[in-house]
Design an enzyme around this catalytic site. Sequence first.
Site, PDB file in Angstrom:
ATOM      1  N   ASN A 154      49.356  41.394  35.358  1.00  0.00           N
ATOM      2  CA  ASN A 154      48.064  41.448  36.055  1.00  0.00           C
ATOM      3  C   ASN A 154      47.304  42.740  35.803  1.00  0.00           C
ATOM      4  O   ASN A 154      46.084  42.762  35.818  1.00  0.00           O
ATOM      5  CB  ASN A 154      48.260  41.251  37.559  1.00  0.00           C
ATOM      6  CG  ASN A 154      49.437  42.011  38.122  1.00  0.00           C
ATOM      7  OD1 ASN A 154      50.570  41.862  37.667  1.00  0.00           O
ATOM      8  ND2 ASN A 154      49.179  42.857  39.100  1.00  0.00           N
ATOM      9  N   GLN A 209      48.418  34.930  36.443  1.00  0.00           N
ATOM     10  CA  GLN A 209      47.312  35.515  35.666  1.00  0.00           C
ATOM     11  C   GLN A 209      47.059  34.772  34.364  1.00  0.00           C
ATOM     12  O   GLN A 209      45.958  34.825  33.815  1.00  0.00           O
ATOM     13  CB  GLN A 209      47.603  36.993  35.362  1.00  0.00           C
ATOM     14  CG  GLN A 209      47.566  37.891  36.576  1.00  0.00           C
ATOM     15  CD  GLN A 209      46.192  37.984  37.226  1.00  0.00           C
ATOM     16  OE1 GLN A 209      45.163  37.623  36.647  1.00  0.00           O
ATOM     17  NE2 GLN A 209      46.154  38.457  38.452  1.00  0.00           N
ATOM     18  N   GLY A 255      50.125  32.180  45.268  1.00  0.00           N
ATOM     19  CA  GLY A 255      51.023  32.558  44.180  1.00  0.00           C
ATOM     20  C   GLY A 255      52.290  33.214  44.691  1.00  0.00           C
ATOM     21  O   GLY A 255      53.385  32.982  44.178  1.00  0.00           O
ATOM     22  N   CYS A 301      47.019  51.747  47.003  1.00  0.00           N
ATOM     23  CA  CYS A 301      46.902  52.712  48.093  1.00  0.00           C
ATOM     24  C   CYS A 301      47.715  52.215  49.268  1.00  0.00           C
ATOM     25  O   CYS A 301      47.359  51.242  49.907  1.00  0.00           O
ATOM     26  CB  CYS A 301      45.435  52.855  48.487  1.00  0.00           C
ATOM     27  SG  CYS A 301      45.200  54.120  49.712  1.00  0.00           S
ATOM     28  N   HIS A 346      43.113  31.128  43.639  1.00  0.00           N
ATOM     29  CA  HIS A 346      41.981  32.062  43.657  1.00  0.00           C
ATOM     30  C   HIS A 346      41.868  32.906  42.394  1.00  0.00           C
ATOM     31  O   HIS A 346      40.925  33.694  42.265  1.00  0.00           O
ATOM     32  CB  HIS A 346      42.017  32.936  44.920  1.00  0.00           C
ATOM     33  CG  HIS A 346      43.075  33.995  44.955  1.00  0.00           C
ATOM     34  ND1 HIS A 346      42.766  35.332  44.832  1.00  0.00           N
ATOM     35  CD2 HIS A 346      44.408  33.938  45.100  1.00  0.00           C
ATOM     36  CE1 HIS A 346      43.886  36.045  44.936  1.00  0.00           C
ATOM     37  NE2 HIS A 346      44.899  35.209  45.091  1.00  0.00           N
TER      38      HIS A 346
HETATM   39  N1  PLP Z   1      51.559  37.127  40.612  1.00  0.00           N
HETATM   40  C1  PLP Z   1      50.634  37.804  39.930  1.00  0.00           C
HETATM   41  C2  PLP Z   1      50.888  38.149  38.493  1.00  0.00           C
HETATM   42  C3  PLP Z   1      49.436  38.172  40.542  1.00  0.00           C
HETATM   43  O1  PLP Z   1      48.516  38.862  39.854  1.00  0.00           O
HETATM   44  C4  PLP Z   1      49.235  37.823  41.909  1.00  0.00           C
HETATM   45  C5  PLP Z   1      48.016  38.251  42.607  1.00  0.00           C
HETATM   46  O2  PLP Z   1      47.436  39.280  42.308  1.00  0.00           O
HETATM   47  C6  PLP Z   1      50.242  37.102  42.565  1.00  0.00           C
HETATM   48  C7  PLP Z   1      51.389  36.771  41.904  1.00  0.00           C
HETATM   49  C8  PLP Z   1      50.084  36.702  43.995  1.00  0.00           C
HETATM   50  O3  PLP Z   1      49.189  35.622  44.123  1.00  0.00           O
HETATM   51  P1  PLP Z   1      48.539  35.310  45.550  1.00  0.00           P
HETATM   52  O4  PLP Z   1      47.504  36.335  45.800  1.00  0.00           O
HETATM   53  O5  PLP Z   1      47.955  33.937  45.407  1.00  0.00           O
HETATM   54  O6  PLP Z   1      49.645  35.334  46.527  1.00  0.00           O
END
Ligand code: PLP
Length: 388
Positions: free
Chosen positions: A152, A180, A73, A326, A202
């Site tokens: 998220n 998300q 992502g 953290c 994932h």
């Molecule tokens: N964008 C959002 C809203 C997410 O929640 C996340 C991952 O937590 C990402 C982007 C990043 O995705 P990735 O872990 O596949 O790089």
Amino acid sequence: MKKLIYDDNNATTKIAPEVFDIMKPFLTEKYGNPSSMYTFGGSIHKDIETAREKVAQFLGATDPAEIMFTSCGTESDNAAIIGTLRTYPEKRHIITTKAEHAAVLNLCQYMETVGYRVTYLDVDEEGMMDLNELKSSIDNDTAIISVMYANNETGVIFPVEEIAEIARVRNIVFHTDAVQAAGKVPFDLTKFPADLVSISGHKLHGPKGVGALYIRRSTKFKPFLIGGHQEHSRRGGTENVASIAGLGKACELAGKYFSEKMGKIKKLRDKLENDLLEKIPNARLNGNKENRLPNTTNIGFEFIEGEAILLMLDAEGIAASSGSACTSGSLAPSHVLRAMGVPFTFIQGSIRFSLSRYNTKKDIDYIIKRLPPIIEKLRNISPYGEQS
Ligand code: PLP
């Protein structure tokens, strides 16, 4: 392995068994390079195209060629924003929100250091944004508007359809980070005119290390990852075939299970949230109650540290998440909750539960039973002093 109630599905999800099955041959006997001339490699190309069709169908894309596979992502978000900025080098303004994931937020902060101007739109106390603020932020220099589909941490859904329309009228590229949202809300890009949409494997029971960027056919795009001619010359790099096949299957399943499972997930989430808010004093819901993902709840427990709650939940076999990140040993309160103006005494003790189709009522009942005594115990030893 010890008991695990996994309630952190916005962090990552279990790979669906059907996804694992489809990936296996590419990790064992079908290892050829899909760009090869000979059949052993070249024939694998069609497996990539099958996955592309599945992702396109899931998102409501009219043409599978609108799907570009990426490594995650984060890469999809970076490719969307940097690819657009490279396409329109004369435009130096980006609009985004204060509640974005680090994949957008930190990139935008970096772009400021190399001469771009960024508007970070506010969110209100319920995590919602103001479309008028967006409209008044647009100027002739605006290259891209990047607003997440759903947050998220809180699950709050942004008005992406309206934003897409505002951007279309002003002829500005609109990117939405739907990492998300995909699989949790109905998705139909035939009705929703976003130019660029990011997803990640994932988060929807696919593998880690694969994502996709939807690039509308009419949207101009220059590659972010410059290299070979893979992915219609939009992203160099030998394709991660196993994970691409897995993402295709995960999207197919997400589409198939959406109407059957999402109602059940929402019911479980609502029961968890209502019971916890009823049983635990000085607790509040973070984010708008109605306008959010059906699987997510973010609850603030006043006067305690989220990390302490998580450790005690972990000891009970429950995996959840706190709003805090953290970093290098210091506890940074969530930028999303801070942007919403959540009182500090609640931010520190905010916990996110995020469900999936694999959660059961038994899981929820277990959390409802275990969490209230944990909160009580922590409040009794809280350094914040007297509370009710
Ligand atoms: N964008 C959002 C809203 C997410 O929640 C996340 C991952 O937590 C990402 C982007 C990043 O995705 P990735 O872990 O596949 O790089």
